[in-house]
Design an enzyme around this catalytic site. Sequence first.
Site, PDB file in Angstrom:
ATOM      1  CE  LYS A 241      -4.111  -2.137   1.052  1.00  0.00           C
ATOM      2  NZ  LYS A 241      -3.724  -3.547   0.972  1.00  0.00           N
TER       3      LYS A 241
HETATM    4  C1  LIG Z   1      -4.339  -4.639   0.474  1.00  0.00           C
HETATM    5  C2  LIG Z   1      -3.560  -5.877   0.410  1.00  0.00           C
HETATM    6  C3  LIG Z   1      -3.852  -6.866  -0.532  1.00  0.00           C
HETATM    7  C4  LIG Z   1      -5.019  -6.761  -1.492  1.00  0.00           C
HETATM    8  O1  LIG Z   1      -4.866  -5.732  -2.440  1.00  0.00           O
HETATM    9  P1  LIG Z   1      -6.136  -5.163  -3.214  1.00  0.00           P
HETATM   10  O2  LIG Z   1      -5.638  -4.015  -3.999  1.00  0.00           O
HETATM   11  O3  LIG Z   1      -7.099  -4.736  -2.143  1.00  0.00           O
HETATM   12  O4  LIG Z   1      -6.688  -6.254  -4.040  1.00  0.00           O
HETATM   13  C5  LIG Z   1      -3.041  -7.981  -0.572  1.00  0.00           C
HETATM   14  N1  LIG Z   1      -2.025  -8.144   0.290  1.00  0.00           N
HETATM   15  C6  LIG Z   1      -1.723  -7.209   1.213  1.00  0.00           C
HETATM   16  C7  LIG Z   1      -0.599  -7.461   2.153  1.00  0.00           C
HETATM   17  C8  LIG Z   1      -2.474  -6.043   1.297  1.00  0.00           C
HETATM   18  O5  LIG Z   1      -2.171  -5.125   2.205  1.00  0.00           O
END
Ligand SMILES: *Cc1c(COP(=O)(O)O)cnc(C)c1O
Length: 494
Positions: free
Chosen positions: A112
Amino acid sequence: MTTFYHSTRSSEDSVTSKQAILAGIAPDGGLYVCDALGEKPLDLAGVCAQGFHDTARLVLGTLLGDYADDEVAACVEGAYGAQWDTPAVCPLTPLGTDWLLELYHGPTCAFKDVALQMLPRLMSVARGGDGRKIMIVTATSGDTGKAALDGFAGVEGTGVTVFYPHGKVSDIQRLQMVTQLGGNVAVCAVRGTFDDCQGEVKRIFADRALAERLAGRGVALSSANSINVGRLAPQVTYYFDAYAQLVRRSAVRLGDEVTFCVPTGNFGDVLAGYFAKRLGLPVRRLVVASNANDVLTDFLTTGTYDRRRDFHKTISPSMDILVSSNLERLLYYASDGDCELVSSLMRDLAEKGVYTVPPRVMDEIRSTFSCGRADDAQTRETIRQTWEELDVVIDPHTAVAKHVLDGVEPDGTERVCLSTASPYKFSADVLQALGEVTDGMNGFACMDALERLSGTAAPEQLSGLRAGEVVHDDVCDRERMGAFVEGACARVFL
Ligand SMILES: *Cc1c(COP(=O)(O)O)cnc(C)c1O
């Protein structure tokens, strides 16, 4: 060049990318999309000859055309600087015969950060000097919250309020959030699931009376969830950059197709891969990997999206999601921009909890997307196997993707498994998967044990939490979230 965005549910009102980023979600509840996406492919040979930062400038300059070149350059420099523990930003490393794209080298150790180090900077530029204050309101299933707090803390003219589901994030994830310092941040646990949090945040955004009261104080609400185009656009960069790294390692020749496997929750990460494909990246397949909350696997298999099912709390909590919001954007593009269809599907979802996509649209989606699932037992087994056979420690989210990728019939294309979090964020679950007993151990004891067992070092961003003080201890019911936001606005923007 100005890039225009409009709602997935109506093409009537267009806004600039700056306006779309400030608003987060369209007034009719739809997500902002850009019809020019893919009209002009990116220069792939150029991408392969340059590093992450130049590619970020190219991608953002293309998707967010009304930002000036020097604005984009300043945002890129600030977002991908020394807060990353490697100059490569998102390095690609071998994973047996496949590749691991490590997206977790930022300040909060989850992918993120790629987007949330960038979004506040894009918002600051878009705000300009007009003085309208922005309160970011975000629901998190674990990782977004801290990444948003870290990205927005101390950013002039902004505040950030984060809601997370009480008892449904990991020890370390919780500590990352409740120790966040800064005069413009607010954090609250909600009795409910992530979907409860996200549903209520959407309602708060649609609350006209609240918006008017806040506007009276010069405050507007906005979203840092992955529905914001300012989050989606930065994620496109690492698909191109991963390809460039493959070319530089002579694993592929310029133009060869590559398959990406993506651990998926809200569909933001994998959708960025689809954007990359539309922008000219040679993508063979995008594999959507789900945990036991396998609503996307069922959708891609049957064409029916049905959220009326039990919610499972898993060891990959950032993917514990039943409504994958960004899928709405894929439906828009795969239906050739059929706003009426998207509106009616989203109405079905809101009213009945289920919708069925016409076969021609499903054919288009399936021409690029594959899918698969891993339950917790399979996830643990994959963590164990990856460590024992390949000497690589992976986190549970990455393990879901690895399990699914292992089940895909090899077709000669190079394959990249997206690694979305540091294993140290989920030390207890990783240790258990490796056969260790963690009874009575807190998050830090688990981190230490994982260091000893794997011979790797925990990232400082996480081990440093030991010294942190808990400064946020609010817990509320879903019904109180709106009031909490209003209180946070009053406190932050005195
Ligand atoms: C948010 C997240 C995901 C999923 O990503 P999306 O964009 O919501 O599909 C997968 N793995 C981790 C560690 C995340 O923080």
